[in-house]
Every structure is written in C-alpha cells, then in structure tokens.
Scaffold this active site. Structure first.
Site, PDB file in Angstrom:
ATOM      1  N   SER A   1     -80.179 -39.976  19.888  1.00 43.12           N
ATOM      2  CA  SER A   1     -79.127 -40.166  18.649  1.00 43.12           C
ATOM      3  C   SER A   1     -79.140 -41.539  18.127  1.00 43.12           C
ATOM      4  O   SER A   1     -79.046 -41.602  16.745  1.00 43.12           O
ATOM      5  CB  SER A   1     -77.716 -40.026  19.498  1.00 43.12           C
ATOM      6  OG  SER A   1     -77.499 -38.893  19.809  1.00 43.12           O
TER       7      SER A   1
ATOM      8  N   LYS B   1     -67.605 -36.072  28.322  1.00 42.23           N
ATOM      9  CA  LYS B   1     -67.333 -35.150  27.089  1.00 42.23           C
ATOM     10  C   LYS B   1     -65.513 -34.727  27.737  1.00 42.23           C
ATOM     11  O   LYS B   1     -64.772 -34.643  26.353  1.00 42.23           O
ATOM     12  CB  LYS B   1     -67.965 -33.923  26.857  1.00 42.23           C
ATOM     13  CG  LYS B   1     -69.095 -34.260  26.109  1.00 42.23           C
ATOM     14  CD  LYS B   1     -69.886 -33.318  25.635  1.00 42.23           C
ATOM     15  CE  LYS B   1     -71.371 -33.528  25.044  1.00 42.23           C
ATOM     16  NZ  LYS B   1     -72.034 -32.439  24.456  1.00 42.23           N
TER      17      LYS B   1
ATOM     18  N   ASN C   1     -67.048 -34.654  21.873  1.00 43.71           N
ATOM     19  CA  ASN C   1     -68.357 -35.352  21.626  1.00 43.71           C
ATOM     20  C   ASN C   1     -68.233 -36.528  20.568  1.00 43.71           C
ATOM     21  O   ASN C   1     -69.277 -37.063  20.174  1.00 43.71           O
ATOM     22  CB  ASN C   1     -69.515 -34.396  21.288  1.00 43.71           C
ATOM     23  CG  ASN C   1     -69.464 -34.013  19.988  1.00 43.71           C
ATOM     24  OD1 ASN C   1     -68.544 -33.672  19.335  1.00 43.71           O
ATOM     25  ND2 ASN C   1     -70.862 -33.691  19.609  1.00 43.71           N
TER      26      ASN C   1
ATOM     27  N   ASP D   1     -69.928 -30.373  18.429  1.00 46.35           N
ATOM     28  CA  ASP D   1     -71.012 -29.428  18.991  1.00 46.35           C
ATOM     29  C   ASP D   1     -70.907 -28.168  18.465  1.00 46.35           C
ATOM     30  O   ASP D   1     -71.932 -27.213  18.373  1.00 46.35           O
ATOM     31  CB  ASP D   1     -70.902 -29.234  20.588  1.00 46.35           C
ATOM     32  CG  ASP D   1     -71.378 -30.735  21.276  1.00 46.35           C
ATOM     33  OD1 ASP D   1     -72.389 -31.365  20.784  1.00 46.35           O
ATOM     34  OD2 ASP D   1     -70.950 -31.207  22.316  1.00 46.35           O
TER      35      ASP D   1
ATOM     36  N   GLY E   1     -75.303 -19.484  31.196  1.00 45.85           N
ATOM     37  CA  GLY E   1     -74.898 -20.642  31.767  1.00 45.85           C
ATOM     38  C   GLY E   1     -73.096 -20.777  31.442  1.00 45.85           C
ATOM     39  O   GLY E   1     -72.642 -20.171  30.425  1.00 45.85           O
TER      40      GLY E   1
ATOM     41  N   THR F   1     -73.757 -18.527  38.988  1.00 45.27           N
ATOM     42  CA  THR F   1     -72.675 -18.449  40.004  1.00 45.27           C
ATOM     43  C   THR F   1     -71.691 -17.957  39.138  1.00 45.27           C
ATOM     44  O   THR F   1     -70.859 -17.991  38.151  1.00 45.27           O
ATOM     45  CB  THR F   1     -72.056 -19.841  40.225  1.00 45.27           C
ATOM     46  OG1 THR F   1     -72.958 -20.722  40.696  1.00 45.27           O
ATOM     47  CG2 THR F   1     -70.738 -19.741  41.254  1.00 45.27           C
TER      48      THR F   1
HETATM   49  P1  ATR Z   1     -73.632 -28.813  31.292  1.00 47.75           P
HETATM   50  O1  ATR Z   1     -72.709 -29.812  31.184  1.00 47.75           O
HETATM   51  O2  ATR Z   1     -74.842 -29.361  30.864  1.00 47.75           O
HETATM   52  O3  ATR Z   1     -73.531 -27.324  31.109  1.00 47.75           O
HETATM   53  P2  ATR Z   1     -72.998 -28.183  34.142  1.00 47.75           P
HETATM   54  O4  ATR Z   1     -71.758 -27.949  33.986  1.00 47.75           O
HETATM   55  O5  ATR Z   1     -73.454 -28.637  35.296  1.00 47.75           O
HETATM   56  O6  ATR Z   1     -73.844 -28.821  33.089  1.00 47.75           O
HETATM   57  O7  ATR Z   1     -73.647 -26.599  34.006  1.00 47.75           O
HETATM   58  C1  ATR Z   1     -75.102 -26.452  34.176  1.00 47.75           C
HETATM   59  C2  ATR Z   1     -75.343 -24.930  34.061  1.00 47.75           C
HETATM   60  O8  ATR Z   1     -76.571 -24.695  34.276  1.00 47.75           O
HETATM   61  C3  ATR Z   1     -74.451 -24.202  35.068  1.00 47.75           C
HETATM   62  O9  ATR Z   1     -74.244 -22.864  34.317  1.00 47.75           O
HETATM   63  C4  ATR Z   1     -75.245 -23.926  36.294  1.00 47.75           C
HETATM   64  O10 ATR Z   1     -75.048 -22.661  36.853  1.00 47.75           O
HETATM   65  P3  ATR Z   1     -74.184 -22.981  38.307  1.00 47.75           P
HETATM   66  O11 ATR Z   1     -72.667 -22.741  37.629  1.00 47.75           O
HETATM   67  O12 ATR Z   1     -74.525 -21.435  38.962  1.00 47.75           O
HETATM   68  O13 ATR Z   1     -74.586 -24.125  38.753  1.00 47.75           O
HETATM   69  C5  ATR Z   1     -76.744 -23.822  35.498  1.00 47.75           C
HETATM   70  N1  ATR Z   1     -78.052 -24.239  36.321  1.00 47.75           N
HETATM   71  C6  ATR Z   1     -78.488 -25.327  36.819  1.00 47.75           C
HETATM   72  N2  ATR Z   1     -79.568 -24.925  37.343  1.00 47.75           N
HETATM   73  C7  ATR Z   1     -79.744 -23.642  37.597  1.00 47.75           C
HETATM   74  C8  ATR Z   1     -80.864 -23.241  38.098  1.00 47.75           C
HETATM   75  N3  ATR Z   1     -81.621 -23.524  38.906  1.00 47.75           N
HETATM   76  N4  ATR Z   1     -80.713 -21.640  37.817  1.00 47.75           N
HETATM   77  C9  ATR Z   1     -79.932 -21.168  37.086  1.00 47.75           C
HETATM   78  N5  ATR Z   1     -78.818 -21.776  36.537  1.00 47.75           N
HETATM   79  C10 ATR Z   1     -78.777 -23.052  36.646  1.00 47.75           C
END
Ligand code: ATR
Length: 273
Positions: free
Chosen positions: A16, A67, A88, A103, A124, A149
C-alpha cells in the site's frame, strides 16, 4: 503535511505505501501528502488510532488483524462498514473517527463485469469473505459459500443472505459464472486440493478471483487460466480498494471528485513493489 498510513500486524510486506505514494505523486500531491506503514499490535490498536489525528494523520487504511477493531474504535461508521462488520478505511475529521469499508466496492470494481444475476461461489468464510459476500449479494448475484469448516459458511450465509454448501464431493467450478477464493490457501500453506474444486472444470466465459497476492501465480489461478477463465488477482483488488480509500481522504479535504487517482500508476507501483 497530510499524513496517511496503513495499520497492520505484520505490515512490512504491504504494498500500500508504494501504491498510494505513486498515486499521490501522479496527482502532484506528493509534497503535501505522505503514506506510510505502521505496525501496531492488537492490544495497542485503539490507543494508536487515538493519537493519529494530533500527529497530522488525515486517515488510515486498516488491514489484518485490525478490521473489526477499526469499526469498534470509530465514532461514526457507514452503513456498509456496519453491515459488513469490518472497516478497512478510517478518516479523521473534526474530532471524529469515521469508518468505511472499501474492500466491497474495490472487489466489485475489480470484476470485469457486474455480477448481477450471476452464479457466484465464494470459497472461505473468514474476515475476507464477509465484504465480498456482502458486495455480491447487494449486487444481486446468487451466492453460494463453501468453507472447510461448514458451520462458519452456514453462519455467514445466514447472516448475509447467501447459501452455504455443506457436504458433497468436489464442486464443479464450471457451473459458476464467478468463483472467488477468499481463503488463505495459496499464500504458502495448502494448495488447490484443499479447496474442494474439480481443477479440470474451469472454462472460458467465467471469472475466477484470487484475493491473495504474492510472488507468482497461485495453483488456483493457473488452473483457471488453463481452463480459459478470466483471472483477477489480489493486486487488482488491492488497487481498487486503495483508490476508493484515497478518493475518500482527498474528497474530505478538497471536495468529492476533484482528484481522481490514476489506477495505472497504482497498478504499476504494486507490481514493482
Ligand atoms: P481472513 O480474515 O483472511 O479471511 P480467517 O478469518 O482466518 O482469515 O479465515 C481464513 C479462511 O481460510 C477460512 O475460511 C479458513 O477456513 P476455516 O474456517 O475452515 O478455518 C480458510 N483456510 C485456511 N487454511 C485453509 C486450508 N488449508 N484449507 C482450506 N481452507 C483454509
């Protein structure tokens, strides 16, 4: 000097400052405005923000992990930031701390066409997914969310008006007009296999957005490109959200629309940084 900054933790890798300083320079404002990176630990976030107006800051971008906290410290927030639950962009004006989320419009501006009535799949359900799902639902897309998840996908979908995908085998990306990866897969750990997608089903006529950025192409972006999809990378979203933040801060001082940041100058700066 009007100061601006990005607050994050860590923040040293942020592109940035290079991007926003390039935009300010192109506008002929480099002598009056500056943009820096400030590393702030979560426990110090609120007090650091409170000090900024007296130090000459007109505003700040806020990135991971602050955020949500940015919304909480604000004295006033836009409806958009409130609904998304994260900000943000902070502006300091007349003793107020005003929170906005760029965003969401930045993501929409990075798309090659409107997602209205399109089938969208968001991978995600973390912080980064929230602004994107909110933007897509607001534009009238039909939004499905898949997450490793599933409970988190169900919660986000319920809150923002999308549908969660739970169970079932690998998803067919070819059935979707738009696929957006908001997970951290692609940033080092994990690979395309973790995203529950059939990697051979990308096709021409669809758009795949990878919101992470780093050096080189992610496995998802490569598979999408090989299948003929239009790929939008995280740097384009970074540029678009940054330009929108800059419009807010400059608009606050000079009036809206007086200074339009050069997207080209910003793009070339982030690709060099
Ligand atoms: P951000 O703010 O960047 O979205 P976060 O809230 O930690 O960060 O979310 C990370 C996302 O990446 C989540 O959707 C996470 O899935 P979970 O909710 O199951 O944790 C996903 N993620 C991270 N590592 C992963 C992996 N190896 N495989 C699949 N999803 C993953």
């Amino acid at each position: 000097m009007n100061r601006l900054a990005v607050l994050g933790h860590p923040v040293a890798h942020s592109r940035s400052p290079a991007m926003q300083n390039a935009a300010l320079e192109q506008l002929g404002l480099a002598g009056e405005w500056s943009y820096e990176a400030i590393d702030v630990a979560p426990a110090a976030f609120a007090s650091r923000v409170a000090e900024m107006p007296a130090e000459g800051f007109a505003g700040a971008n806020v990135t991971v992990p602050h955020k949500r906290a940015a919304l909480e410290v604000a004295t006033r927030a836009s409806d958009r930031a409130t609904q998304i639950g994260a900000a943000n962009t902070l502006s300091f004006s007349g003793g107020e701390v005003i929170a906005e989320n760029t965003d969401a419009p930045g993501f929409l501006a990075a798309l090659p066409e409107s997602p209205r009535d399109k089938r969208a799949l968001v991978l995600g359900a973390g912080g980064a997914a929230r602004a994107i799902v909110w933007a897509l639902v607001g534009e009238g897309a039909e939004v499905e969310i898949w997450n490793r998840t599933p409970e988190r996908a169900a919660e986000l979908a319920g809150e923002l008006g999308a549908t969660a995908i739970e169970g079932g085998g690998p998803l067919d990306p070819g059935e979707r007009d738009l696929v957006v990866n908001t997970t951290s897969v692609g940033m080092g750990e994990g690979g395309l296999a973790d995203l529950n997608l059939d990697p051979d089903s990308f096709r021409a006529g669809q758009t795949v957005v990878e919101i992470v950025y780093g050096d080189g192409e992610t496995e998802l972006a490569a598979a999408a490109r090989e299948g003929g999809a239009t790929v939008v990378d995280g740097l384009e979203m970074l540029v678009q959200q940054g330009a929108e933040s800059l419009r807010i801060w400059l608009g606050q001082l000079y009036g809206t629309g007086k200074h339009e940041p050069s997207l080209e100058a910003m793009r070339s700066a982030v690709r060099r940084a």
